[in-house]
Design an enzyme around this catalytic site. Structure first.
Site, PDB file in Angstrom:
ATOM      1  N   LYS A   1      33.732  35.882  47.997  1.00  0.00           N
ATOM      2  CA  LYS A   1      34.079  37.305  47.845  1.00  0.00           C
ATOM      3  C   LYS A   1      32.963  38.170  48.410  1.00  0.00           C
ATOM      4  CE  LYS A   1      37.039  36.684  43.853  1.00  0.00           C
ATOM      5  NZ  LYS A   1      37.101  36.471  42.404  1.00  0.00           N
TER       6      LYS A   1
ATOM      7  N   GLN B   1      34.407  37.891  36.861  1.00  0.00           N
ATOM      8  CA  GLN B   1      34.986  36.594  37.217  1.00  0.00           C
ATOM      9  C   GLN B   1      35.414  35.835  35.954  1.00  0.00           C
ATOM     10  OE1 GLN B   1      35.411  35.426  40.531  1.00  0.00           O
ATOM     11  NE2 GLN B   1      36.635  33.888  39.485  1.00  0.00           N
TER      12      GLN B   1
ATOM     13  N   ASP C   1      40.851  44.183  40.040  1.00  0.00           N
ATOM     14  CA  ASP C   1      41.730  43.050  39.727  1.00  0.00           C
ATOM     15  C   ASP C   1      43.111  43.541  39.277  1.00  0.00           C
ATOM     16  OD1 ASP C   1      41.014  40.438  40.175  1.00  0.00           O
ATOM     17  OD2 ASP C   1      39.804  40.243  38.358  1.00  0.00           O
TER      18      ASP C   1
END
Ligand code: NAD
Length: 295
Positions: free
Chosen positions: A55, A99, A122
């Site tokens: 990422k 995460q 997200d």
């Protein structure tokens, strides 16, 4: 019967990243704005470490700022919440990604819900879930966005299509269904209690499988010419004694019937990070009060 067109997720993800890089250049030139993404990693989960590294590398490649916050596994929940708060208040940081999975002593829901919804790249915050379903400008979960982008490469006009989504999780099935509804599909959500699932799937012009059961969807379930998007990623034993990745769709047999199909790997998988970068650019524009190329 002819073989289905293979939808190349790797190539399409590269075009999404190129679009993001162009949008970043535009925001920098016209508004002096460089989007920035902060990723918070708690603990040493090896798969998570690889995701976070990928990422960060792709964020920088698109011209955006990237920050990695690596905390030890035993970090108290209060410290994680304090870090999220600090990032919420940092004007240079437009996207925050925590995460998952988090260590067991940390309440994931509490941490995710503490992210400012405008920085929730997200798209899991209840505010963004609500915005998506009522049709407001939302940050939408990445894998579902990527799945719909792939479907539209072969079916640009989804209006009136019969879409069957298999799976009703909050991170894939439900947001995919919401996005397809926004595209004016007639949407059916099939799940573990659905009766005669093969008949339900056989009525679909578009099938999105997000179940987590290796090769569950059979060729005989697919209407000839239908588009099949396989979100599943399952590691199974291979003939050579090693392991391999397969989707939720029995690829070989479905490819003989479908009009177009995503492979695993190389289908939906590469779209997830690309859409995360897209969300970060969108979040930056939204926070600056600028029209986003992606909203
Ligand atoms: P999940 O376990 O949270 O949800 C699975 C869903 O499938 C549930 O809603 C359940 O009702 C349904 N289901 C279970 N058994 C079923 C059955 N026999 N028939 C019909 N439906 C059934 O899983 P998830 O997080 O939504 O992930 C689904 C798959 O997608 C997994 O393979 C996961 O690895 C993969 N995934 C891929 C990406 C990506 O980047 N490509 C991202 C997220 C998830």
């Amino acid at each position: 019967m002819s073989e289905a067109k293979v939808i190349d997720g790797k190539a399409i993800a590269a075009t999404v990243r190129a679009d993001v890089a162009a949008e970043v250049k535009r925001l920098q030139a016209s508004h002096g704005l460089t989007p920035g993404l902060a990723v918070v990693l708690v603990g040493e989960d090896p798969a998570s470490k690889v995701y976070v590294k990928n990422k960060a590398a792709q964020t920088v490649e698109c011209g955006m700022n990237s920050w990695e916050h690596k905390l030890p596994a035993e970090t108290p929940e209060a410290d994680v919440l304090a870090l999220v708060q600090k990032l919420n208040n940092d004007p240079a940081c437009h996207g925050i990604l925590v995460q998952l999975p988090l260590p067991k002593h940390i309440n994931s829901e509490k941490v995710l819900n503490s992210i400012n919804p405008d920085k929730d790249v997200d798209g899991f915050h209840p505010v963004n879930v609500g915005r998506l379903w009522i049709g407001e400008n939302a940050l939408v979960p990445c894998t579902p966005t990527g799945s719909v982008i792939l479907a539209k490469t072969v079916m640009p006009d989804l209006k009136g299509a019969n879409a069957v989504v298999i799976g009703r999780s909050n991170i894939v099935g439900k947001p995919v269904a919401a996005l397809l509804l926004r595209e004016h599909c007639t949407v059916t959500i099939a799940h573990s209690r659905t009766k005669n699932i093969e008949d339900v799937v056989r009525a679909a012009d578009l099938v999105v499988a997000a179940v987590g059961i290796p090769e569950m969807v059979k060729g005989s379930w697919i209407k000839p010419g239908a588009v099949v998007i396989d979100v599943g990623i399952n590691r199974v034993p291979a003939e050579n004694g090693k392991t391999k990745l397969v989707g939720d769709v029995a690829y070989e047999e479905c490819a003989k019937v479908a009009g177009a199909i995503t492979p695993v790997p190389g289908g939906v998988g590469p779209m997830t990070i690309a859409c995360l970068l897209r969300n970060t650019a969108q979040a930056a524009a939204m926070q600056a009060g600028v029209k986003s190329a992606f909203a």
